[in-house]
Design a protein around this motif. Sequence first.
Motif, mmCIF file in Angstrom:
data_model
loop_
_atom_site.group_PDB
_atom_site.id
_atom_site.type_symbol
_atom_site.label_atom_id
_atom_site.label_comp_id
_atom_site.label_asym_id
_atom_site.label_seq_id
_atom_site.Cartn_x
_atom_site.Cartn_y
_atom_site.Cartn_z
ATOM 1 N N SER A 71 0.813 -1.217 0.000
ATOM 2 C CA SER A 71 0.000 0.000 0.000
ATOM 3 C C SER A 71 0.847 1.268 0.000
ATOM 4 O O SER A 71 0.312 2.365 -0.153
ATOM 5 C CB SER A 71 -0.932 0.008 1.211
ATOM 6 N N THR A 72 2.159 1.120 0.148
ATOM 7 C CA THR A 72 3.034 2.303 0.139
ATOM 8 C C THR A 72 3.370 2.759 -1.277
ATOM 9 O O THR A 72 3.925 3.837 -1.460
ATOM 10 C CB THR A 72 4.348 2.007 0.897
ATOM 11 N N ILE A 73 3.055 1.935 -2.271
ATOM 12 C CA ILE A 73 3.320 2.305 -3.671
ATOM 13 C C ILE A 73 2.341 3.391 -4.095
ATOM 14 O O ILE A 73 1.137 3.279 -3.878
ATOM 15 C CB ILE A 73 3.185 1.076 -4.598
ATOM 16 N N HIS A 74 2.862 4.438 -4.722
ATOM 17 C CA HIS A 74 2.013 5.545 -5.165
ATOM 18 C C HIS A 74 1.367 5.214 -6.511
ATOM 19 O O HIS A 74 2.022 4.682 -7.414
ATOM 20 C CB HIS A 74 2.830 6.833 -5.290
ATOM 21 N N GLN A 75 0.109 5.534 -6.645
ATOM 22 C CA GLN A 75 -0.591 5.382 -7.912
ATOM 23 C C GLN A 75 -0.001 6.324 -8.960
ATOM 24 O O GLN A 75 0.657 7.313 -8.627
ATOM 25 C CB GLN A 75 -2.077 5.694 -7.722
ATOM 26 N N THR A 76 -0.272 6.005 -10.225
ATOM 27 C CA THR A 76 0.139 6.882 -11.324
ATOM 28 C C THR A 76 -1.116 7.472 -11.962
ATOM 29 O O THR A 76 -1.982 6.730 -12.436
ATOM 30 C CB THR A 76 0.937 6.112 -12.392
#
Length: 284
Positions: A106-111
């Motif tokens: 969940s720490t991955i940022h959306q694009t």
Amino acid sequence: MEYVIINGEFINRTEAKIDIEDRGYQFGDGVYEVIRVYNGKMFTDKEHLERLIESGNKINMKISYSVEELRNMLIGLIEKNHLISGTIYMQVTRGISPRNHAFPSSTIHQTFVANTKVADRPFENMKTGVKTILVEDIRWLLCDIKSLNLLGNIMAKQKAVEAGCFEAIQHRGDTVTEGGSSNVSIIKDGKVITHPANNLILNGITRRKVIEVCLCNDIPVEERAFTLEELKQADEAFISGTTVEVTPIIEIAGEKVGNGAPGALTKHIQELFYQAIEKECGSL
């Protein structure tokens, strides 16, 4: 200079880049929307942006922008690109992460990306109508999600192009669903009939607006599945969508619809839809 948006920043289009490990690129793991712009104003933007967020929720991807934040960014993009008539395309992916089928942490940022395109209204097709073919609907069972996975739609549209037609009308067995990139409606005895908004079709924003203007003007609408035979026996038929607006169907698989010309009620619905555009975006 033409600008695009990448993660909230306005960037020169020629300098815009997306990482090769973006999950949208590798898996189609994302959702998208296309909004029509008339007179420099977005049409039904609230409905489109709400559907974008809804589509994200359906794939367990809570979009990190609100409707108002998205809207403000898109207004800025329209102004920077001096767009008067055209479309805005936007998509949100689950972000950049080493390739793995399972969701990243969940720490991955959306694009989030968005760009504009100059385009006139489809005057000729709306006036003369279009020819269509029939194809079996081979897509997955979550067509209500506006996902980046469009191979089934692409294959259907390509078959239409190869047949010298504008659209491919898809069907699951004997049940008509929708077009390759549009919703399909028929008219029989003065009533508009269109497939219900379930998982087998995308609940088009233009489709919703068409239903609204019909009901507000005493044109009966029935949302139910209809058969290939009903399609072929229809008095009139039309496709609807953001870029096609309300476009008459004059031929299906080589057979004329009605007398082979746009029908009177379809023309009336076109005018009612145009009035809806004027109300929101001003006279065109």
